[in-house]
Structure formats: C-alpha cells, structure tokens
Design a protein around this motif. Sequence first.
Motif, PDB file in Angstrom:
ATOM      1  N   TYR A   1     142.847 -68.164  12.292  1.00 13.72           N
ATOM      2  CA  TYR A   1     143.970 -67.521  11.626  1.00 13.72           C
ATOM      3  C   TYR A   1     144.774 -66.682  12.619  1.00 13.72           C
ATOM      4  CZ  TYR A   1     146.726 -64.854   8.305  1.00 13.72           C
ATOM      5  OH  TYR A   1     147.774 -64.277   7.624  1.00 13.72           O
ATOM      6  N   GLN A   2     144.102 -65.957  13.493  1.00  9.84           N
ATOM      7  CA  GLN A   2     144.795 -65.160  14.503  1.00  9.84           C
ATOM      8  C   GLN A   2     145.576 -66.052  15.464  1.00  9.84           C
ATOM      9  OE1 GLN A   2     141.543 -62.882  16.114  1.00  9.84           O
ATOM     10  NE2 GLN A   2     141.762 -61.258  14.585  1.00  9.84           N
ATOM     11  N   LYS A   3     144.999 -67.196  15.847  1.00 17.05           N
ATOM     12  CA  LYS A   3     145.712 -68.141  16.713  1.00 17.05           C
ATOM     13  C   LYS A   3     146.954 -68.681  16.015  1.00 17.05           C
ATOM     14  CE  LYS A   3     141.888 -69.838  19.552  1.00 17.05           C
ATOM     15  NZ  LYS A   3     141.051 -70.998  19.895  1.00 17.05           N
ATOM     16  N   TYR A   4     146.817 -68.942  14.726  1.00 15.34           N
ATOM     17  CA  TYR A   4     147.957 -69.426  13.939  1.00 15.34           C
ATOM     18  C   TYR A   4     149.067 -68.377  13.912  1.00 15.34           C
ATOM     19  CZ  TYR A   4     150.681 -70.896   9.865  1.00 15.34           C
ATOM     20  OH  TYR A   4     151.691 -71.258   9.023  1.00 15.34           O
ATOM     21  N   GLN A   5     148.707 -67.127  13.633  1.00 16.18           N
ATOM     22  CA  GLN A   5     149.698 -66.053  13.593  1.00 16.18           C
ATOM     23  C   GLN A   5     150.357 -65.863  14.964  1.00 16.18           C
ATOM     24  OE1 GLN A   5     147.351 -62.759  11.948  1.00 16.18           O
ATOM     25  NE2 GLN A   5     148.714 -62.798  10.158  1.00 16.18           N
ATOM     26  N   GLN A   6     149.548 -65.929  16.021  1.00 16.77           N
ATOM     27  CA  GLN A   6     150.094 -65.767  17.369  1.00 16.77           C
ATOM     28  C   GLN A   6     151.044 -66.915  17.698  1.00 16.77           C
ATOM     29  OE1 GLN A   6     149.571 -63.004  19.371  1.00 16.77           O
ATOM     30  NE2 GLN A   6     151.266 -63.918  20.499  1.00 16.77           N
ATOM     31  N   ALA A   7     150.687 -68.123  17.286  1.00 15.45           N
ATOM     32  CA  ALA A   7     151.550 -69.283  17.527  1.00 15.45           C
ATOM     33  C   ALA A   7     152.884 -69.110  16.792  1.00 15.45           C
ATOM     34  CB  ALA A   7     150.858 -70.569  17.096  1.00 15.45           C
ATOM     35  N   GLN A   8     152.838 -68.589  15.568  1.00 15.83           N
ATOM     36  CA  GLN A   8     154.073 -68.336  14.819  1.00 15.83           C
ATOM     37  C   GLN A   8     154.964 -67.357  15.578  1.00 15.83           C
ATOM     38  OE1 GLN A   8     152.476 -67.022  10.966  1.00 15.83           O
ATOM     39  NE2 GLN A   8     153.609 -68.690  10.006  1.00 15.83           N
ATOM     40  N   GLN A   9     154.391 -66.283  16.065  1.00 13.70           N
ATOM     41  CA  GLN A   9     155.160 -65.275  16.795  1.00 13.70           C
ATOM     42  C   GLN A   9     155.706 -65.848  18.099  1.00 13.70           C
ATOM     43  OE1 GLN A   9     152.494 -61.955  17.237  1.00 13.70           O
ATOM     44  NE2 GLN A   9     152.593 -61.410  15.071  1.00 13.70           N
ATOM     45  N   ASP A  10     154.866 -66.571  18.821  1.00  6.65           N
ATOM     46  CA  ASP A  10     155.290 -67.163  20.094  1.00  6.65           C
ATOM     47  C   ASP A  10     156.421 -68.171  19.873  1.00  6.65           C
ATOM     48  OD1 ASP A  10     153.337 -65.635  21.306  1.00  6.65           O
ATOM     49  OD2 ASP A  10     151.951 -67.307  21.639  1.00  6.65           O
ATOM     50  N   ASP A  11     156.279 -68.984  18.836  1.00  4.81           N
ATOM     51  CA  ASP A  11     157.310 -69.984  18.539  1.00  4.81           C
ATOM     52  C   ASP A  11     158.630 -69.324  18.151  1.00  4.81           C
ATOM     53  OD1 ASP A  11     155.369 -71.855  19.065  1.00  4.81           O
ATOM     54  OD2 ASP A  11     155.203 -72.588  17.004  1.00  4.81           O
ATOM     55  N   ALA A  12     158.551 -68.259  17.352  1.00  5.82           N
ATOM     56  CA  ALA A  12     159.774 -67.555  16.947  1.00  5.82           C
ATOM     57  C   ALA A  12     160.470 -66.958  18.173  1.00  5.82           C
ATOM     58  CB  ALA A  12     159.450 -66.468  15.927  1.00  5.82           C
ATOM     59  N   ALA A  13     159.690 -66.372  19.073  1.00  2.00           N
ATOM     60  CA  ALA A  13     160.273 -65.794  20.291  1.00  2.00           C
ATOM     61  C   ALA A  13     160.862 -66.890  21.178  1.00  2.00           C
ATOM     62  CB  ALA A  13     159.215 -65.004  21.061  1.00  2.00           C
ATOM     63  N   ALA A  14     160.156 -68.001  21.296  1.00  2.00           N
ATOM     64  CA  ALA A  14     160.656 -69.114  22.117  1.00  2.00           C
ATOM     65  C   ALA A  14     161.933 -69.697  21.523  1.00  2.00           C
ATOM     66  CB  ALA A  14     159.583 -70.195  22.243  1.00  2.00           C
ATOM     67  N   MET A  15     162.000 -69.790  20.204  1.00  2.00           N
ATOM     68  CA  MET A  15     163.209 -70.311  19.554  1.00  2.00           C
ATOM     69  C   MET A  15     164.391 -69.370  19.776  1.00  2.00           C
ATOM     70  SD  MET A  15     162.849 -73.263  18.303  1.00  2.00           S
ATOM     71  CE  MET A  15     164.389 -73.303  17.433  1.00  2.00           C
ATOM     72  N   GLN A  16     164.145 -68.084  19.678  1.00  2.90           N
ATOM     73  CA  GLN A  16     165.213 -67.122  19.890  1.00  2.90           C
ATOM     74  C   GLN A  16     165.721 -67.211  21.335  1.00  2.90           C
ATOM     75  OE1 GLN A  16     164.160 -63.058  19.029  1.00  2.90           O
ATOM     76  NE2 GLN A  16     166.284 -62.418  18.973  1.00  2.90           N
ATOM     77  N   LYS A  17     164.805 -67.315  22.279  1.00  2.42           N
ATOM     78  CA  LYS A  17     165.188 -67.433  23.693  1.00  2.42           C
ATOM     79  C   LYS A  17     165.967 -68.728  23.930  1.00  2.42           C
ATOM     80  CE  LYS A  17     163.354 -67.524  28.345  1.00  2.42           C
ATOM     81  NZ  LYS A  17     162.221 -67.798  29.190  1.00  2.42           N
ATOM     82  N   LEU A  18     165.503 -69.829  23.341  1.00  2.00           N
ATOM     83  CA  LEU A  18     166.183 -71.113  23.497  1.00  2.00           C
ATOM     84  C   LEU A  18     167.599 -71.049  22.936  1.00  2.00           C
ATOM     85  CD1 LEU A  18     166.017 -74.125  24.324  1.00  2.00           C
ATOM     86  CD2 LEU A  18     165.157 -74.588  22.015  1.00  2.00           C
ATOM     87  N   GLN A  19     167.746 -70.454  21.757  1.00  2.00           N
ATOM     88  CA  GLN A  19     169.076 -70.323  21.163  1.00  2.00           C
ATOM     89  C   GLN A  19     169.995 -69.507  22.054  1.00  2.00           C
ATOM     90  OE1 GLN A  19     168.070 -68.778  17.232  1.00  2.00           O
ATOM     91  NE2 GLN A  19     168.787 -70.674  16.311  1.00  2.00           N
ATOM     92  N   GLN A  20     169.481 -68.420  22.602  1.00  2.00           N
ATOM     93  CA  GLN A  20     170.297 -67.590  23.481  1.00  2.00           C
ATOM     94  C   GLN A  20     170.703 -68.365  24.733  1.00  2.00           C
ATOM     95  OE1 GLN A  20     167.791 -64.145  24.013  1.00  2.00           O
ATOM     96  NE2 GLN A  20     168.647 -63.096  22.241  1.00  2.00           N
TER      97      GLN A  20
END
Length: 167
Positions: free
Chosen positions: A92-111
């Motif tokens: 569950y912690q890995k899942y939550q961390q993956a969600q956060q990492d993906d959101a940050a990566a998406m924001q960086k990619l969009q920028q």
Amino acid sequence: MKKLVLMLMMFAPLATFAQQKFGHLNVQEVVQSLPEFIKAQGEVESQAKIYDSELKQMADELQRKSDEYQKAASTMPEAKKKETETELQTLYQKYQQAQQDDAAAMQKLQQEKLAPIQTKLQNAIKNVGDRGKYVYIMDIGAGIPYVSTTLSTDVTAEVKAEIAKLK
C-alpha cells in the motif's frame, strides 16, 4: 477664460485615454490551434495512460493479496498473519508513493512540454502589442468579467499569425 482652461484641463485626461488602444484575445483558442500544443498534449496524455496502467496493476495486486488474506486470515498462524499484514502495508505504501511520484512526474512533463509554447505565445502577444501600440491586451478566456469588444480590438488572428512567424 479661466473656466475654459479649467474645462480643457479636466477633459485632457479623457482625450488621452480615448486615444489609447486596447486589445483582447482568447489565449485558449490560440494555444489549442498550435500543432506543437497538440503534439505536447498527446505526449502528456500518452504518458498519463502509462502511469494509470501501472497504478491499476499495483492496485489490482494489492486488492488480490488483500482478498486472499481476508479469506485465509481466520486459519493463519499469528506470525503469518503479521507477516502478511506487513506485506500488505508495504504494498500500500509503494502504491501511494507511486501515485505521488507519477503526479510529480506528470506535472514536470507538462511544464517541460508547455513552457516553450507559453514563451512563444507571450513573445507573440508582446510583438503584436508593440507593433500595434496597444496599452493592454487582455485574455477574454481568463475570466475577466467584461471586455468591451467595441472599445477593444480582437487581436487573436494577429497573435496566431505572429506565432506562425516565430517558428
């Protein structure tokens, strides 16, 4: 005579204001018409699908293991129960961390993808404003309550043409 001079002084600022040029445009319309925006948007959406797929796989695995645990928990020895619970918590912690990492990566990619487009748009608006001697060019799509289209010039087409020149 004094009254005439006083009246002219009062109306002088209004005459100056009337000579000012104002422009408006719809930034969203301009941006969505750009081929580089369409390409960038496609790349961002493609990456989002990859992240969503990976997260779904993780969520499915977590759900499957959780269901297995629920079914077997009553017959499990206490040590195995604790081990399985720890494993589920880690997943569950890995899942939550993956969600956060993906959101940050998406924001960086969009920028990264949209920054050059934004810069090009700002340069085009500035060039149109300088060339046309506009005091302001407002984005009518930005939620401005009211822009008088009779006192303001629509420069959307000019900005689109200027962006085409900047390529």
